[in-house]
Scaffold this motif. Structure first.
Motif, PDB file in Angstrom:
ATOM      1  N   UNK A 145       3.630   0.556   2.768  1.00  0.00           N
ATOM      2  CA  UNK A 145       3.495  -0.459   3.819  1.00  0.00           C
ATOM      3  C   UNK A 145       3.307  -1.816   3.160  1.00  0.00           C
ATOM      4  N   UNK A 146       3.938  -2.836   3.700  1.00  0.00           N
ATOM      5  CA  UNK A 146       3.788  -4.200   3.195  1.00  0.00           C
ATOM      6  C   UNK A 146       2.937  -4.998   4.178  1.00  0.00           C
ATOM      7  N   UNK A 179       0.856  -1.186   0.000  1.00  0.00           N
ATOM      8  CA  UNK A 179       0.000   0.000   0.000  1.00  0.00           C
ATOM      9  C   UNK A 179       0.887   1.229   0.000  1.00  0.00           C
ATOM     10  N   UNK A 180       0.750   2.056  -1.033  1.00  0.00           N
ATOM     11  CA  UNK A 180       1.541   3.281  -1.142  1.00  0.00           C
ATOM     12  C   UNK A 180       0.618   4.482  -1.076  1.00  0.00           C
ATOM     13  N   UNK A 181       0.986   5.441  -0.234  1.00  0.00           N
ATOM     14  CA  UNK A 181       0.211   6.666  -0.086  1.00  0.00           C
ATOM     15  C   UNK A 181       1.133   7.764   0.416  1.00  0.00           C
ATOM     16  N   UNK A 182       1.146   8.878  -0.274  1.00  0.00           N
ATOM     17  CA  UNK A 182       1.912  10.062   0.133  1.00  0.00           C
ATOM     18  C   UNK A 182       3.395   9.740   0.343  1.00  0.00           C
ATOM     19  N   UNK A 217      -0.735  -2.662  -4.602  1.00  0.00           N
ATOM     20  CA  UNK A 217      -0.095  -3.655  -5.452  1.00  0.00           C
ATOM     21  C   UNK A 217      -0.292  -4.997  -4.772  1.00  0.00           C
ATOM     22  N   UNK A 218      -1.024  -5.881  -5.440  1.00  0.00           N
ATOM     23  CA  UNK A 218      -1.276  -7.234  -4.945  1.00  0.00           C
ATOM     24  C   UNK A 218      -0.238  -8.120  -5.609  1.00  0.00           C
ATOM     25  N   UNK A 219       0.704  -8.631  -4.806  1.00  0.00           N
ATOM     26  CA  UNK A 219       1.874  -9.297  -5.370  1.00  0.00           C
ATOM     27  C   UNK A 219       2.046 -10.713  -4.851  1.00  0.00           C
ATOM     28  N   UNK A 271      -8.544  -0.064   5.183  1.00  0.00           N
ATOM     29  CA  UNK A 271      -8.218   0.952   4.187  1.00  0.00           C
ATOM     30  C   UNK A 271      -9.359   1.950   4.102  1.00  0.00           C
ATOM     31  N   UNK A 272      -9.027   3.211   4.220  1.00  0.00           N
ATOM     32  CA  UNK A 272     -10.058   4.231   4.082  1.00  0.00           C
ATOM     33  C   UNK A 272     -10.321   4.516   2.612  1.00  0.00           C
TER      34      UNK A 272
END
Length: 106
Positions: free
Chosen positions: A50-51, A43-46, A69-71, A60-61
């Motif tokens: 976070x993994x 999860x990437x934001x600003x 990214x679903x990896x 998640x808001x």
């Protein structure tokens, strides 16, 4: 790009499996709780990432700027369960369960 498989039940719960190395999304349409069954969720934001490893869950808001990214990880493709929490469900919950606007401290 991967073949993205979802099952949606009453617009609240859906599961997904990403049968390739990764799948990227740019939008979370509703607040949701995501349980990562296998693989990992990034999860990437600003500028921060976070993994979320398999066996973990995350809230998640609703936010159009978040990047998911679903990896795959350790040879296992991503599988997860999402519980969508539309605004009306959250408002109803807080009205019924929280008195005098008392929010949990932790």
């Amino acid at each position: 790009m991967s073949n993205y498989i979802t099952s949606n039940f009453s617009n609240l719960i859906f599961s997904c499996s990403v049968p390739s190395q990764w799948h990227m999304e740019h939008r979370v349409p509703d607040h949701c709780v995501v349980f990562v069954r296998q693989g990992k969720l990034l999860i990437s934001d600003k500028g921060r990432t976070e993994e979320i490893p398999a066996g973990s869950c995350v809230f998640l808001k609703k936010d159009c700027s978040v990047r998911l990214v679903k990896a795959s990880f350790a040879g296992k493709n991503y599988e997860g369960l999402n519980i969508r929490l539309p605004q009306n469900i959250l408002e109803d919950y807080f009205q019924r369960h929280l008195k005098n606007n008392e929010f949990p401290q932790d």
